[in-house]
Design an enzyme around this catalytic site. Structure first.
Site, PDB file in Angstrom:
ATOM      1  N   GLY A  12      54.969   8.887 -17.111  1.00 37.91           N
ATOM      2  CA  GLY A  12      53.667   8.300 -17.425  1.00 37.91           C
ATOM      3  C   GLY A  12      53.398   8.247 -18.916  1.00 37.91           C
ATOM      4  O   GLY A  12      53.859   9.101 -19.671  1.00 37.91           O
ATOM      5  N   ASP A 135      49.890  16.279 -18.144  1.00 37.21           N
ATOM      6  CA  ASP A 135      49.708  17.349 -17.159  1.00 37.21           C
ATOM      7  C   ASP A 135      49.919  18.744 -17.758  1.00 37.21           C
ATOM      8  O   ASP A 135      49.493  19.730 -17.186  1.00 37.21           O
ATOM      9  CB  ASP A 135      50.677  17.163 -15.991  1.00 37.21           C
ATOM     10  CG  ASP A 135      50.291  15.991 -15.117  1.00 37.21           C
ATOM     11  OD1 ASP A 135      49.087  15.660 -15.091  1.00 37.21           O
ATOM     12  OD2 ASP A 135      51.175  15.402 -14.480  1.00 37.21           O
TER      13      ASP A 135
END
Lengths: 393, 393
Positions: A12, A135
C-alpha cells in the site's frame, strides 16, 4: 565495473514512500553506477518495466521526495520460486548489483527469498529491505516510515472533526473508522488529538482487544450520559473474542457493500442508532489517511529518506539480506541493519500494556512513543495554491 | 453611551468562519463598546447564553482566527415571529446596538427579519449579515468565505487520492462524494486537482445537471475503455431530470443507512460494480471538507477576516439590514454592502454555461473563477506537531 542499482515499491502507498526513493537515488548517485526503478514492484520488474533514474534533475527529485503514494507504482505480488529465474535474468541484463525493495512485511519476505536464491545460484547481489507501512507492524524497527505521517493526518483530522461534530446544542455521536486490520497503531494515534481544548476522542477501539457489542454499547451509553457528545475512533479490523471480524457477523453485512475492508464504522453507527442515540455519524478516513502528503510529518519524511540512503550505504559496504531498521536515540533516530530473516513473516501489534482497557484509551507511554513521530511539517512544494506532486507511471 | 456589539454563528461550520469573528472583534475593539458572542447562534441568544469577548488576549485571538468549525457553536434555527420579543429583550439588557450574524442563506433571512422587526418596534440596532458557506450559494457576493478553503481541501485531496488510487497495474474506478445538495461549486473545485502530472478527475457530476444512470454508465465505460482507470467526483445532491435525488430512487436506499445526506458515492459504486468494473471504491469526504483548517486557503481566511471587520465598519457608519458582499478586483477582493432583502431566500447555483456537459467537466472560465480562491496557505499555529485550535463552547 561499477554495478547498478535497482529499486521498487510494494504494498500500500504511504505519504513518504517516495522519500525513501529520494534517499536511495541521492546516495546511489555517488556510486557512479546506473539507477533503475522497476514500475509496479516485482510485477513490473518481471515484465522489464524499468525506468532509469540516474539523471533525474535535482528539482524533480525534490518534488519526488514530498509526493505521496507509490510514484513508481506498486503490487501485492509474492514472488514464487519459478519466477526468480526471470527476475535474475533481468538483474543480469541490467548488471544489477544492488536491489532495494521498499515495502511492508510481504516485501521483506520477498527480499529475503531473493537473497537466498541469489546465494543458491551464485549471483552476487546485495538485497536490502526498506521499511514502509502506515500499519507500523514490522518487528524490531522502532517505527515504519509512513506511519508517522498517517498518524499526523489522523490526529489532525480527528481534532478538526471533533470541533466540527458537536457545534449544535444537541446530542451527537461520531464514529471514525481508521485503517488497521491487525495493528491498532494508527487508530491509537487518534489519542494525539486530545489537548486542553479538544477532549476527543472519548473512546478508542483497537483490534488488539477483543470487541464485544454489549461492552461497546455500555461504553457509549456511559460516555453519552455525561456530555451527550461522544467521539469514537475504531480500527477497521476490530475482531470479536473468536478472532472474527466484528462487522461480518451482521447478517446485513452485504448491505454495507464495501470493497476490501472497511465497514466497521457503518456497523457501529447502526449499533448506536438502534440502541443509544439516533444522531450518529460514521466517517471513514479511507485512502486519504495514507496519502495526505500535504500534512506529512517532517520527522517521518526525514527518516524515510534516511532508511533509503543508509540502505544504499549498507549495501555498498557489502551487506545483504538485511532490512534497514530504525533506532530511537536521545536526539532523534538512526538506522541499524537487521537480518531480513528476523523480520520476514513476523508482525508487531500494538503493545497490550499500552492499552487502557477500562477507559478505552491508550497509556502515557503510548503517547510518548507516538508523539515524536508526528513532529514538524514536511516542506511540500506548492504551485498555484495546491501541492505539486510527481509520479513515474 | 457607546453601544455594544453582539455576534453569532449559524449553519454548518467552515474552516474560516472564526476568521470572521476575529475580524469583528479586532474592529469592534476600536469602538470602546463591549463585545459579546452568543453561543449556538440565535438558539443560545434566546437562552442568554452569551460570552464576553471584549478582553480576549491577542494570542488567543490569533488562534481563533485559524481555528475551524464554529468556535461559539451554531444552530439551524429559523427565528419565528413570537421569538423576536425574547431576542430584543436580551439586546436591550446588554445594550446591543450592533448585531452580526455569520451564516448562509437562512441566517441572512434571519438577520433581514430581525432588521424589519427592529424598525417596527423602534429599537435602534444595526443588523449585518456576514456571509459564510462552503456551498458558495449566496447571490451577488463574488464568493462565500469557507468555500475557498473547502475547495482547496477538495482539490488537494483529490490530487492525493488520484495518486493513491491507481498504483496497482490493474483496472480501478474511484468515486469521490463531495458536499453540495443544490450547488455544484464544491464538487467543481475537484477540477483544480488536474495538472501536468495528475489527469484526474476524469468525470465530474454536478447537481445542476440532471443525472441519468444510463448516461453515467456510458460515460464511465467510455472513460474506462481508454485507460482502465477512472476517477469520478460527484455532488451528494445529484438529482434526476424530475428533480429527485438520484440515489433515493434505489429500493435498497435504506441499506446505505446514511444520516442526513450522503450516499450518492455508495450508490454510484453499486452501479459501477454491477455494470462496468468490480474494482471500484467510493470515498466520502464527509465533514473534513468543511473543517480542514490545516489546509485552509490564505485568501479565503483573509477575506473572511475582511467581511467581519468591514461589517463592523459599515454598522458603525450607520448601515443596517445589509450583507457584506465580496467584490473581485484586479488586485484581489474588496467588500461592498448589499441589502439583505436582495439576498434572503435567493440561491446561486453553479452557472450552467460553466459546465462542459459532453466531457463531464467544467470550462476554463470556471477554473479561472475558482483558482484565486485557493491561493496561499493560512498560517495555522502548531503545537507539539499538530494544529492548535481554540473554541468557546
Amino acid at each position: 565495473m561499477t554495478r547498478n542499482v535497482l529499486f521498487a515499491q510494494s504494498g500500500g502507498p504511504t505519504a513518504v514512500i517516495n522519500a525513501s526513493c529520494y534517499g536511495i537515488i541521492k546516495e546511489a548517485k555517488k556510486s557512479g553506477g546506473k539507477i533503475y526503478a522497476a514500475r509496479y514492484g516485482v510485477e513490473g520488474l518481471m515484465k522489464e518495466n524499468l525506468i532509469e533514474m540516474t539523471d533525474i534533475d535535482d528539482m524533480t527529485l525534490e518534488v519526488l521526495r514530498y509526493s505521496p503514494s507509490s510514484a513508481f507504482g506498486s503490487c501485492r505480488h509474492k514472488l514464487k520460486e519459478d519466477e526468480f529465474e526471470t527476475v535474475f535474468k533481468i538483474f543480469d541484463k541490467y548488471n544489477i548489483g544492488y536491489f532495494f525493495y521498499i515495502g511492508g512485511n510481504d516485501s521483506m519476505t520477498t527480499a529475503n527469498k531473493l537473497s537466498k536464491y541469489a546465494l543458491k545460484v551464485g549471483y552476487d547481489i546485495k538485497a536490502v529491505g526498506i521499511p514502509k507501512t502506515i500499519d507500523n507492524d514490522l518487528p524490531i524497527t522502532d517505527f515504519c516510515p509512513g506511519y508517522g505521517s498517517a498518524a499526523k493526518y489522523v490526529a489532525a483530522s480527528v481534532k478538526e472533526m471533533a470541533l466540527d461534530s458537536d457545534v449544535y446544542d444537541k446530542g451527537i455521536i461520531t464514529i471514525v473508522e481508521i485503517m488497521g486490520r491487525d495493528s491498532g497503531f494508527l487508530t491509537a494515534a487518534s489519542a494525539l488529538a486530545k489537548d486542553k481544548v479538544i477532549d476527543s476522542p472519548h473512546l478508542i477501539y483497537l483490534p488488539e482487544m477483543p470487541f464485544d457489542e454489549n461492552e461497546f454499547l455500555k461504553d457509549v451509553e456511559r460516555a453519552y450520559s455525561k456530555k451527550k457528545k461522544v467521539f469514537i475512533t475504531a480500527s477497521e479490523g476490530l475482531k470479536n473474542k473468536d478472532g472474527q471480524y466484528a462487522y461480518l457477523r451482521e447478517s446485513s453485512a452485504d448491505a454495507f457493500n464495501n470493497m476490501q475492508m472497511g465497514g466497521i464504522g457503518k456497523y457501529l453507527e447502526h449499533l448506536v442508532k438502534t440502541n443509544v442515540e439516533k444522531r450518529v455519524k460514521a466517517v471513514e478516513l479511507s485512502i486519504l489517511q495514507r496519502s495526505a502528503a500535504h500534512i506529512a510529518s517532517r520527522v517521518d519524511n526525514d527518516v524515510a529518506v534516511m532508511v533509503g540512503s543508509d540502505g544504499v550505504k549498507y549495501a555498498m559496504d557489502g551487506m545483504t539480506d538485511i532490512m534497514v531498521s530504525i533506532v530511537r536515540t536521545e536526539g532523534g533516530f538512526k538506522t541499524s541493519p537487521v537480518p531480513l530473516g528476523d523480520i520476514a513473516g513476523k508482525i508487531k501489534t500494538f503493545p497490550l500494556e499500552w492499552i487502557d482497557k477500562y477507559n478505552r484509551w491508550v497509556t502515557r507511554e503510548a503517547i510518548d512513543y507516538m508523539l515524536p513521530l508526528v513532529q514538524g511539517e514536511a516542506r511540500v512544494p506548492y504551485e498555484k495554491g495546491l501541492p505539486k506532486y510527481v509520479r513515474f507511471i
